[in-house]
Design a protein around this motif. Structure first.
Motif, PDB file in Angstrom:
ATOM      1  N   MET A 242      40.701  38.683  49.251  1.00 55.06           N
ATOM      2  CA  MET A 242      41.130  39.258  47.996  1.00 55.06           C
ATOM      3  C   MET A 242      40.761  38.301  46.859  1.00 55.06           C
ATOM      4  N   LEU A 243      40.285  38.838  45.795  1.00 55.89           N
ATOM      5  CA  LEU A 243      39.895  38.045  44.639  1.00 55.89           C
ATOM      6  C   LEU A 243      40.793  38.399  43.463  1.00 55.89           C
ATOM      7  N   ALA A 244      41.230  37.379  42.753  1.00 57.78           N
ATOM      8  CA  ALA A 244      42.092  37.596  41.584  1.00 57.78           C
ATOM      9  C   ALA A 244      41.702  36.604  40.514  1.00 57.78           C
ATOM     10  N   ARG A 245      42.178  36.865  39.310  1.00 53.56           N
ATOM     11  CA  ARG A 245      41.939  35.931  38.213  1.00 53.56           C
ATOM     12  C   ARG A 245      43.283  35.518  37.621  1.00 53.56           C
ATOM     13  N   ILE A 246      43.347  34.284  37.182  1.00 52.69           N
ATOM     14  CA  ILE A 246      44.542  33.745  36.543  1.00 52.69           C
ATOM     15  C   ILE A 246      44.162  33.398  35.111  1.00 52.69           C
ATOM     16  N   TYR A 247      44.934  33.908  34.170  1.00 51.89           N
ATOM     17  CA  TYR A 247      44.649  33.642  32.768  1.00 51.89           C
ATOM     18  C   TYR A 247      45.940  33.649  31.970  1.00 51.89           C
ATOM     19  N   GLN A 248      45.859  33.134  30.766  1.00 49.08           N
ATOM     20  CA  GLN A 248      46.970  33.163  29.827  1.00 49.08           C
ATOM     21  C   GLN A 248      46.602  34.182  28.747  1.00 49.08           C
ATOM     22  N   PRO A 249      47.395  35.246  28.579  1.00 49.05           N
ATOM     23  CA  PRO A 249      47.002  36.294  27.638  1.00 49.05           C
ATOM     24  C   PRO A 249      46.978  35.805  26.198  1.00 49.05           C
ATOM     25  N   SER A 250      46.104  36.402  25.411  1.00 46.20           N
ATOM     26  CA  SER A 250      46.022  36.045  24.000  1.00 46.20           C
ATOM     27  C   SER A 250      47.000  36.900  23.209  1.00 46.20           C
TER      28      SER A 250
ATOM     29  N   LYS B  97      47.705  30.548  46.729  1.00 50.49           N
ATOM     30  CA  LYS B  97      47.391  29.764  47.926  1.00 50.49           C
ATOM     31  C   LYS B  97      48.266  30.193  49.097  1.00 50.49           C
ATOM     32  N   GLU B  98      49.539  30.466  48.821  1.00 51.81           N
ATOM     33  CA  GLU B  98      50.481  30.871  49.863  1.00 51.81           C
ATOM     34  C   GLU B  98      50.102  32.219  50.484  1.00 51.81           C
ATOM     35  N   HIS B  99      49.548  33.116  49.671  1.00 47.64           N
ATOM     36  CA  HIS B  99      49.193  34.443  50.151  1.00 47.64           C
ATOM     37  C   HIS B  99      47.705  34.595  50.476  1.00 47.64           C
ATOM     38  N   GLY B 100      46.946  33.519  50.434  1.00 50.79           N
ATOM     39  CA  GLY B 100      45.534  33.553  50.808  1.00 50.79           C
ATOM     40  C   GLY B 100      44.654  34.318  49.833  1.00 50.79           C
ATOM     41  N   ILE B 101      44.949  34.201  48.549  1.00 49.16           N
ATOM     42  CA  ILE B 101      44.199  34.900  47.513  1.00 49.16           C
ATOM     43  C   ILE B 101      43.222  33.920  46.879  1.00 49.16           C
ATOM     44  N   THR B 102      41.958  34.295  46.827  1.00 51.97           N
ATOM     45  CA  THR B 102      40.951  33.492  46.141  1.00 51.97           C
ATOM     46  C   THR B 102      41.061  33.774  44.648  1.00 51.97           C
ATOM     47  N   VAL B 103      41.183  32.701  43.846  1.00 48.96           N
ATOM     48  CA  VAL B 103      41.404  32.902  42.415  1.00 48.96           C
ATOM     49  C   VAL B 103      40.296  32.279  41.582  1.00 48.96           C
ATOM     50  N   VAL B 104      40.089  32.868  40.427  1.00 47.89           N
ATOM     51  CA  VAL B 104      39.210  32.332  39.396  1.00 47.89           C
ATOM     52  C   VAL B 104      40.104  32.091  38.194  1.00 47.89           C
ATOM     53  N   GLN B 105      40.125  30.849  37.716  1.00 50.18           N
ATOM     54  CA  GLN B 105      40.994  30.502  36.598  1.00 50.18           C
ATOM     55  C   GLN B 105      40.209  30.485  35.302  1.00 50.18           C
ATOM     56  N   PHE B 106      40.792  31.102  34.267  1.00 50.08           N
ATOM     57  CA  PHE B 106      40.196  31.107  32.947  1.00 50.08           C
ATOM     58  C   PHE B 106      41.051  30.247  32.027  1.00 50.08           C
ATOM     59  N   ALA B 107      40.436  29.299  31.347  1.00 46.34           N
ATOM     60  CA  ALA B 107      41.164  28.427  30.431  1.00 46.34           C
ATOM     61  C   ALA B 107      41.473  29.183  29.137  1.00 46.34           C
ATOM     62  N   PRO B 108      42.657  28.990  28.599  1.00 50.95           N
ATOM     63  CA  PRO B 108      42.996  29.700  27.358  1.00 50.95           C
ATOM     64  C   PRO B 108      42.287  29.096  26.156  1.00 50.95           C
TER      65      PRO B 108
END
Length: 103
Positions: free
Chosen positions: A1-9, A66-77
């Motif tokens: 599973m692929l997900a992204r982590i970001y801070q909304p504007s 990490k706990e749920h085995g999700i591959t993440v892509v992080q976007f810097a705010p």
């Protein structure tokens, strides 16, 4: 599973920064959207795209992934420098103004 982590504007309709302090984990779509031949609506059978998880910190979001085995892509705010005037809005109505009243 692929997900992204970001801070909304901040929203374009507001000058405030409410709802921009938390971090969001959002899943990437697995399948492409399809167009319904009868009505022309766009649909998808992937329900994970509807899920948005919010976290108080970036570390909490990464730990969950990490706990749920999700591959993440992080976007810097992209942070903006705050535009704070020394006396604020009340400066427009101050009795000790140096310039002429233009309103």
């Amino acid at each position: 599973m692929l997900a992204r982590i970001y801070q909304p504007s901040k929203t374009a309709m507001s000058s405030g920064t409410a709802k921009t302090k938390h971090w969001v984990l959002e899943f990437a779509p697995r399948t492409a959207r399809e167009i319904d031949p009868l009505m022309g609506w766009t649909s998808s059978s992937d329900t994970q795209t509807q899920v948005q998880l919010t976290f108080d910190t970036l570390d909490a979001a990464k730990a969950y992934a990490k706990e749920h085995g999700i591959t993440v892509v992080q976007f810097a705010p992209n942070k903006r420098k705050p535009n704070i005037r020394p006396r604020g809005y009340a400066e427009n109505f101050a009795v000790d103004r140096k310039g002429a009243w233009t309103h």
